[in-house]
Design a protein around this motif. Structure first.
Motif, PDB file in Angstrom:
ATOM      1  N   ALA A 171       0.791  -1.235   0.000  1.00  0.00           N
ATOM      2  CA  ALA A 171       0.000   0.000   0.000  1.00  0.00           C
ATOM      3  C   ALA A 171       0.824   1.287   0.000  1.00  0.00           C
ATOM      4  CB  ALA A 171      -0.995  -0.003   1.161  1.00  0.00           C
ATOM      5  N   MET A 219       1.623   5.038  -0.954  1.00  0.00           N
ATOM      6  CA  MET A 219       0.645   6.084  -1.257  1.00  0.00           C
ATOM      7  C   MET A 219       0.554   6.319  -2.763  1.00  0.00           C
ATOM      8  SD  MET A 219      -0.505   6.422   1.624  1.00  0.00           S
ATOM      9  CE  MET A 219      -1.817   7.414   0.991  1.00  0.00           C
ATOM     10  N   ARG A 249      -6.447   2.941  -6.953  1.00  0.00           N
ATOM     11  CA  ARG A 249      -6.190   2.339  -5.650  1.00  0.00           C
ATOM     12  C   ARG A 249      -6.816   0.956  -5.577  1.00  0.00           C
ATOM     13  NH1 ARG A 249      -2.374   2.366  -2.411  1.00  0.00           N
ATOM     14  NH2 ARG A 249      -2.275   4.604  -2.741  1.00  0.00           N
ATOM     15  N   GLU A 250      -7.999   0.809  -6.146  1.00  0.00           N
ATOM     16  CA  GLU A 250      -8.669  -0.486  -6.095  1.00  0.00           C
ATOM     17  C   GLU A 250      -7.849  -1.536  -6.854  1.00  0.00           C
ATOM     18  OE1 GLU A 250     -12.789  -0.443  -7.211  1.00  0.00           O
ATOM     19  OE2 GLU A 250     -12.892  -2.627  -7.272  1.00  0.00           O
ATOM     20  N   GLU A 302      -3.789  -4.254  10.102  1.00  0.00           N
ATOM     21  CA  GLU A 302      -3.757  -4.652   8.697  1.00  0.00           C
ATOM     22  C   GLU A 302      -3.979  -6.137   8.474  1.00  0.00           C
ATOM     23  OE1 GLU A 302      -0.528  -2.941   6.474  1.00  0.00           O
ATOM     24  OE2 GLU A 302      -0.366  -1.312   7.921  1.00  0.00           O
ATOM     25  N   ASP A 325      -9.820  -0.998  -0.514  1.00  0.00           N
ATOM     26  CA  ASP A 325      -9.603   0.440  -0.345  1.00  0.00           C
ATOM     27  C   ASP A 325      -9.144   0.682   1.093  1.00  0.00           C
ATOM     28  OD1 ASP A 325     -11.909   0.220   1.242  1.00  0.00           O
ATOM     29  OD2 ASP A 325     -13.209   0.754  -0.438  1.00  0.00           O
ATOM     30  N   PHE A 326      -8.897   1.943   1.428  1.00  0.00           N
ATOM     31  CA  PHE A 326      -8.377   2.232   2.766  1.00  0.00           C
ATOM     32  C   PHE A 326      -9.465   2.188   3.842  1.00  0.00           C
ATOM     33  CE2 PHE A 326      -4.716   4.339   0.497  1.00  0.00           C
ATOM     34  CZ  PHE A 326      -3.777   3.415   0.933  1.00  0.00           C
ATOM     35  N   MET A 327     -10.724   1.926   3.430  1.00  0.00           N
ATOM     36  CA  MET A 327     -11.754   1.702   4.445  1.00  0.00           C
ATOM     37  C   MET A 327     -11.720   0.251   4.891  1.00  0.00           C
ATOM     38  SD  MET A 327     -14.866   3.913   2.817  1.00  0.00           S
ATOM     39  CE  MET A 327     -14.167   4.359   1.240  1.00  0.00           C
ATOM     40  N   SER A 328     -11.634  -0.653   3.916  1.00  0.00           N
ATOM     41  CA  SER A 328     -11.625  -2.073   4.256  1.00  0.00           C
ATOM     42  C   SER A 328     -10.225  -2.540   4.665  1.00  0.00           C
ATOM     43  CB  SER A 328     -12.134  -2.904   3.078  1.00  0.00           C
ATOM     44  OG  SER A 328     -11.491  -2.530   1.884  1.00  0.00           O
ATOM     45  N   TYR A 329      -9.210  -1.800   4.239  1.00  0.00           N
ATOM     46  CA  TYR A 329      -7.835  -2.122   4.634  1.00  0.00           C
ATOM     47  C   TYR A 329      -7.242  -0.881   5.304  1.00  0.00           C
ATOM     48  CZ  TYR A 329      -3.115  -4.017   4.479  1.00  0.00           C
ATOM     49  OH  TYR A 329      -1.878  -4.509   4.838  1.00  0.00           O
ATOM     50  N   ILE A 347      -4.936   1.577   7.350  1.00  0.00           N
ATOM     51  CA  ILE A 347      -3.560   1.693   7.838  1.00  0.00           C
ATOM     52  C   ILE A 347      -3.547   2.801   8.900  1.00  0.00           C
ATOM     53  CG2 ILE A 347      -2.589   0.904   5.643  1.00  0.00           C
ATOM     54  CD1 ILE A 347      -1.720   3.772   5.068  1.00  0.00           C
ATOM     55  N   ALA A 348      -2.498   2.816   9.710  1.00  0.00           N
ATOM     56  CA  ALA A 348      -2.492   3.711  10.869  1.00  0.00           C
ATOM     57  C   ALA A 348      -2.596   5.178  10.456  1.00  0.00           C
ATOM     58  CB  ALA A 348      -1.213   3.501  11.682  1.00  0.00           C
TER      59      ALA A 348
END
Lengths: 155, 773, 302
Positions: B199, B201, B284-285, B676, B689-693, B695-696
């Motif tokens: 992941a 950015m 991203r997807e 994660e 996506d960053f909702m389902s995965y 990160i801090a």
């Protein structure tokens, strides 16, 4: 559907024809050639595309270009004046607030929005202000420090 | 401003590209402007796991307006891999995993490219798939690669394709069975770790443009341009000299931009169009669905302790779910085997590392991660062992840790190292005490835990590092190297080294973006221990360059070279006290004829001692972690209060930079430990996506972070330095796990440590206590 | 044309749409009455994602943020608070009238998503999205918020407690637009608490959350409000449990209220939290919140 829109970006007025479904991010990068705001996720989760829209930080990937008609926009390119780096930028350099750097333009914009309403933010306030900006390198501690130092230097 | 010699090495130094990155100046692969000529590539990825498939509508899609080129596996069937070619560029007939590329298109616009792909219908016929280690190893499981024996590179792996064993590395010393039989305490547990996503950015992509008939230029953000050149050229049956990769700023890699993922498809489609640049940039997807995952781990660990507190034996079997490709994981498996007993001098060890094929995304290692997962198991295990034997976990570690001079591998004697300092310093930073178990206030209990780590640094056989420095009046001092700065401060280090060695002001020095065009086509650069290898090459080059400059002035002044030196950007004569600015020298020379151009190269070639597991072992990075956590015993909610991370870097050439890396490792460690996990449904990722995965974020940071730099010089490294960034988070997860145990009395053996898992363990504990009453 | 949700785009939507900024409700109403599929655009934080992924395919997006009065905020000490539907969530963090008179709303809004999201997200849009974990709904339910709705057929009021029908469904008809939200005035000695448990500490991946509010009249703690999130198909109030707390609740009464809540929720499994766990988590959060409110109200000088 086409829209003739006008907005100011980094102090310059621009007039553009955009399509309904174009995002502000797309227009800023492709039409205006400003590469500061980055594509990171298109879901408003990462903040890499952050810009100031009428002084408030927003994800430009989730603003439609025609929505920006009449607005005042600032990207990271607008931070420095006459080639003089903004104190935030200087501080990010001095305190390792940048690693891979992809999140940095968004971080700077969030920091700018914070400092414009709170001149000497506490660490907790900075953390809250950056919660919409992801940094995979994990540089948060140094980013927070960079912002803190810059806010003190501004006095 | 002229930097004094003593001001460069070991002093704060900013990142070289920081200013560009902070002002938004074009620098990353997606920022490059190519004008209206630019075509846009999109890839059609399989949405299903193991299946037979057919594409319908390909010809119509090809003829779609705006389409410049379209390729399917039927047009171009070729295999891909650095060592073993166990991946296809484009699938034909059979999809092995969800996310596998089925077609690639280049079109006038992204919309046109998308529309063309949307015209292609995929007909799937589902085939039985194996998605986890257990089902892949079950009798009668369908083999993922039944024809593996025919792949190029098959002779390089220890595989049993019919039972989905992709590769195996084993290491033994002593007699484990015997030692376990006579041990006072024996402990046996299984630990697991979930698959993750790198992941970065910046998602994957780049631009490629055909040059004339057979050539190709690619502008990319890869971390390993030479490796990618070799792999792509071979897959496309090109001469590597016809493929040139120019690197850009890298918006994070963490290991995902080393091996080829979608870059091969970009190259392939760009070759189909007439000298027009083609751009690919994943969403991203797509990044989540179709780039690498890190392999899930299952570790079965048995340790024996004698009544004197010596760890006498370890047996550990590390199984890794590498998805449908082991290629990117091969070298990592060697490192895992070497690190697999933990940072201890254990006389009897039996370590087995297995890569298991499944019908999932190809796996690639992540920033020290497989080694971090090994320590997730070993370092919790040691804590349990200590408790079993009634000794302090710190004392047990100190008694058994590996020391300089220990020979644990036939070709390698452990070097002097700061392992013990790392654990002691981190323990002190958070005030860890051997006796206090937990502190509770209401429902919230806190506890502190420790862990150590070691991570082997291997030299890649057949790889070299080269540095070229040129000084001239126009560009002053330009440097060409073969590594890539991914934000770890590599270019800063190069600038510091040259400034120090040549005594030049830093402003004169420019590090050029790495370009494979600067090197021979068979050049294989080292990408994973850059500081050490580039540093050695640079030391050669600077020595030669200095000789050239002094020799030139010596002739000009008719003075012996031994009188001369470079001090703060000036050539001086100690004998005659003459001085001449190097700047003037480069711009004017002797005043007659063209001004001089000085150019020197240095090459570092690793000496691989033996063609064995440990033959390529160069050193170990050592680390220590200490964590304090607070856990709500009713809800399982966990907060990391403090996390201290220490690393022995030999010599901190850029101390603040080292600390920045450590702090980053601490945050990434928290993220991987608590948040994660890539999840799949029928083999297809559902974390997209960053909702389902998640990160801090800044909200997940520990309240206090303590980066600690330990410096025990590495005799072979530049200025005694040793690489760090890849190893920085080793031990973080286990320290948190040990702290959770101290706070709650429950042991979590599965990563990530989620609130649900803590809650479940606490429920089980409560029931057991009730049962005992 | 087959759709590959998979190739959702960097900057391009899979299908085009028309962006229209109506000048009046009547103009907006004409589009809503037409044949083309229309969606109202507020902050776009959710809608634009759903269009990207192909879950929504509107032909027209009506940007209702610029309709007259939609950004108005009015507070009157008797009449309460009127929030235009296009007021953004950041105003709930910054607005003085909110901080002073609707502290629970302020407190909750501070924790909501990120500054980027709050600056765009509108009150109307957020309520209408009707997520079961909609954090805005919790304080709004506690403050007896009423949605004022316009359609070409006329005006109507929908109390928020009747607004959510479950599973992202609301009582809004397809041609209706929220114009503003009204919150009645609350006495000075009102106190509320919002507590949540989430996997990521910025609020992502909610396990459960609860808001509790009450005020003090002489020695009595009254007008109890309990709103829960993440444990049912909609954000909801639990009136029977509220009634159980009326007066000055004893420990037993708090237990009884919690018991009633447990009977009236229907949590479902999420991949990060099982239903039984969400239930247990809610119980802890709610108990803490109720005890906090009791303690705060009782310590206030009468």
């Amino acid at each position: 559907m086409k829209h003739d829109i006008t907005f100011t970006i980094n102090g310059e007025s621009v007039h553009l024809t955009v399509l309904s479904h174009q995002t502000l991010l797309e227009v800023i990068r492709n039409d205006l050639g400003l590469t500061g705001p980055k594509y990171g996720c298109s879901t408003g989760e990462c903040g890499a595309c952050s810009v100031l829209l009428d002084g408030e930080v927003v994800n430009s990937c989730l603003v439609l270009a025609p929505e920006a008609d009449g607005a005042e926009i600032m990207t990271v390119e607008g931070l420095s004046e006459d080639d003089e780096l903004h104190p935030l930028q200087k501080s990010f350099i001095d305190h390792h607030g940048v690693q891979c750097g992809y999140c940095a333009p968004g971080m700077l914009i969030s920091a700018k929005a914070l400092l414009s309403r709170t001149s000497r933010p506490h660490e907790e306030e900075i953390r809250e202000a950056l919660v919409g900006n992801l940094c995979r390198c994990g540089a948060y501690a140094d980013i927070i420090k960079s912002i803190q130092v810059a806010s003190r230097a501004r006095r | 401003m002229v930097m004094r010699k003593t001001h460069v090495i070991g002093k704060p130094f900013p990142l070289v590209e920081a200013q560009k990155k902070l002002t938004g100046v074009s620098c990353y692969a997606g920022d490059e402007r190519f004008g209206p000529e630019l075509l846009h590539a999109r890839i059609l990825f399989s949405e299903r796991g193991h299946a037979r498939f057919r594409l319908r509508g390909v010809e119509a899609a090809r003829k779609q307006e705006g389409v410049a080129a379209l390729l399917t596996g039927r047009d171009l069937h070729t295999r891909l891999g650095a060592v073993i070619e166990d991946r296809e560029l484009l699938a034909v007939d059979e999809v092995k995993y969800a996310g596998q590329p089925l077609a690639v298109v280049a079109a006038e616009s992204t919309e046109a490219a998308m529309q063309a792909l949307a015209m292609i219908q995929i007909e799937y016929e589902r085939l039985p798939g194996v998605y986890d280690i257990e089902s892949a190893l079950a009798p009668n499981a369908p083999p993922v690669h039944p024809h593996m024996a025919s792949y190029r590179g098959f002779d390089q792996v220890q595989a049993e394709p019919e039972r989905n064993l992709a590769h195996q590395v084993a290491f033994q010393r002593g007699d484990v069975e015997k030692a376990l039989a006579s041990a006072a305490f024996v402990l046996d547990h299984t630990y697991t770790a979930a698959p993750l996503q790198h992941a970065p950015m910046e998602t994957h992509g780049g631009v490629a443009q055909r040059q004339g008939k057979g050539g190709l230029i690619m502008w990319m953000h890869t971390q390993a341009p030479f490796l990618q050149r070799e792999v792509i050229a071979r897959a496309l049956h090109m001469d590597p000299k016809d493929l040139r990769i120019i690197t850009q700023c890298v918006g994070g890699s963490f290991g995902s931009k080393v091996f080829v993922s979608v870059e091969g498809l970009l190259a392939a489609i760009a070759r189909e169009v007439d000298n027009r640049p083609v751009r690919l940039h994943l969403t991203r997807e797509e990044e989540f669905r179709a780039v690498f995952m890190t392999p899930a781990m299952r570790a079965r660990v048995t340790m024996g302790l004698d009544d004197q507190g010596h760890i006498v034996a370890i047996r550990a079997i590390y199984d890794w779910n590498v998805g449908a490709s082991v290629d990117a994981f091969l070298m990592e498996m060697q490192r895992i085997a070497l690190a697999g007993a933990g940072p201890y001098a254990i006389p009897n060890a039996d370590i087995q590392v297995n890569a298991i094929y499944t019908h999932l995304l190809p796996a690639a290692p992540m920033r020290g991660l497989s080694i971090a997962q090994v320590h997730w198991a070993v370092e919790q295990h040691v804590d349990e062992l200590a408790e079993m034997a009634g000794v302090s976990p710190l004392a047990l570690r100190q008694r058994n840790l590996v020391k300089g001079g220990d020979q644990l591998f036939p070709n390698f004697v452990m070097h002097a190292n700061g392992l013990e300092s790392c654990v002691l310093e981190t323990a002190r930073a958070i005030d860890w005490q051997p006796d206090h178990q937990r502190e509770a206030s209401g429902a919230v209990a806190s506890g502190k835990g420790l862990a150590m780590g070691w991570s082997p640094i291997l030299v890649s056989p057949h790889c070299k590092s080269r540095a070229i420095i040129q000084c001239d009046g126009e560009n002053l001092c330009t440097v060409i190297v073969d590594g890539v700065d991914v934000g770890q401060g590599y270019y800063a280090f190069i600038t510091q080294l040259i400034s120090f060695e040549l005594n030049f002001p830093i402003e004169w020095i420019t590090v050029q973006p790495t370009d494979t065009g600067n090197y021979d086509s068979d050049w294989r650069a080292i990408y994973n221990n850059l500081l050490w290898s580039t540093g050695r090459a640079l030391l050669q080059a600077t020595a030669e360059l200095k000789r050239q400059i002094l020799s030139y002035v010596s002739e000009m002044w008719e003075e012996p070279m031994t009188n001369l030196d470079i001090v703060e950007g000036e050539v001086i004569s100690y004998a005659t006290k003459r001085r001449l600015s190097v700047l003037t020298l480069l711009q004017e020379g002797t005043g007659e004829g063209a001004p001089p151009v000085f150019r020197a190269a240095g090459v570092y070639e690793p000496e691989v001692k033996a063609e064995s597991l440990d033959g390529a072992l160069q050193s170990f990075a050592t680390t220590g972690y200490a964590a304090e956590v607070a856990v709500n015993l009713e809800t399982g909610d966990l907060t990391v209060l403090q996390l201290a991370g220490a690393a022995d870097v030999g010599h901190a050439i850029n101390p603040e930079g080292v600390k920045a890396q450590l702090k980053g490792g601490i945050i990434q460690g928290v993220s991987q430990t608590l948040l994660e996990e890539m999840r799949f449904k029928d083999g297809a990722p559902v974390t997209i996506d960053f909702m389902s995965y998640p990160i801090a974020t800044t909200a997940d940071m520990p309240q206090q972070i303590h980066p600690i730099v330990v410096e025990i010089p590495q005799s072979t490294g530049p200025y005694g330095a040793r690489d760090l960034s890849n190893h920085v988070l080793v031990g973080a997860s286990a320290a948190i796990g040990n702290a959770v145990y101290r706070a709650t009395g429950v042991r979590i053996r599965e990563l990530p440590i989620t609130p649900q898992r803590i809650y479940d363990a606490l429920q089980t504990q409560a029931k057991t206590v009730e049962g005992n009453c | 044309m087959t759709r590959h949700a998979f190739i959702s785009m960097e900057t391009v939507f899979l299908k085009s749409f028309q962006y229209i900024r109506p000048e009046s409700l009547e103009e907006a109403g004409r589009f809503l009455a037409g044949d083309a599929p229309v969606k109202l655009l507020g902050g776009g934080n959710t809608l634009l994602l759903r269009i990207q992924s192909g879950e929504e395919e509107p032909a027209i997006l009506l940007d209702v943020k610029h309709l007259p009065g939609f950004k108005d905020v009015r507070y009157h000490h008797n009449q309460g608070l009127k929030l235009g539907a296009a007021v953004n969530l950041q105003h709930l963090v910054m607005g003085l009238e909110i901080r002073r008179h609707y502290a629970l709303l302020h407190q909750t809004a501070q924790k909501l998503a990120s500054p980027q999201v709050r600056n765009r997200a509108t009150i109307g849009g957020t309520l209408a999205w009707a997520s079961p974990v909609s954090e805005l709904a919790a304080p709004m339910l506690c403050y007896d918020a009423v949605c004022h709705v316009w359609s070409s057929r006329g005006l109507r009021e929908i109390p928020l407690s009747e607004f959510y029908l479950g599973d992202f469904q609301t009582a809004l008809a397809g041609d209706e637009i929220i114009t503003h939200v009204h919150l009645p005035a609350f006495p000075n000695r009102t106190y509320g608490v919002y507590r949540r448990q989430t996997v990521r500490h910025d609020g992502r991946r909610m396990i459960a959350a609860a808001a509790v509010l009450a005020y003090r009249r002489q020695q009595a703690l009254t007008h109890w409000r309990i709103a829960v999130l993440g444990v049912d198909d909609r954000p909801k109030r639990i009136p029977e449990a509220e009634a159980a707390l009326e007066g000055a609740p004893t420990e037993e009464e708090v237990d009884r209220a919690l018991h009633i809540v447990q009977e009236q929720i229907h949590p479902v499994d999420a991949d990060y939290a099982r239903a039984d766990y969400r239930r247990a988590s809610l119980n802890v959060l709610l108990r803490q919140a109720i005890l906090d409110v009791i303690q705060q109200l009782q310590s206030m000088r009468s």
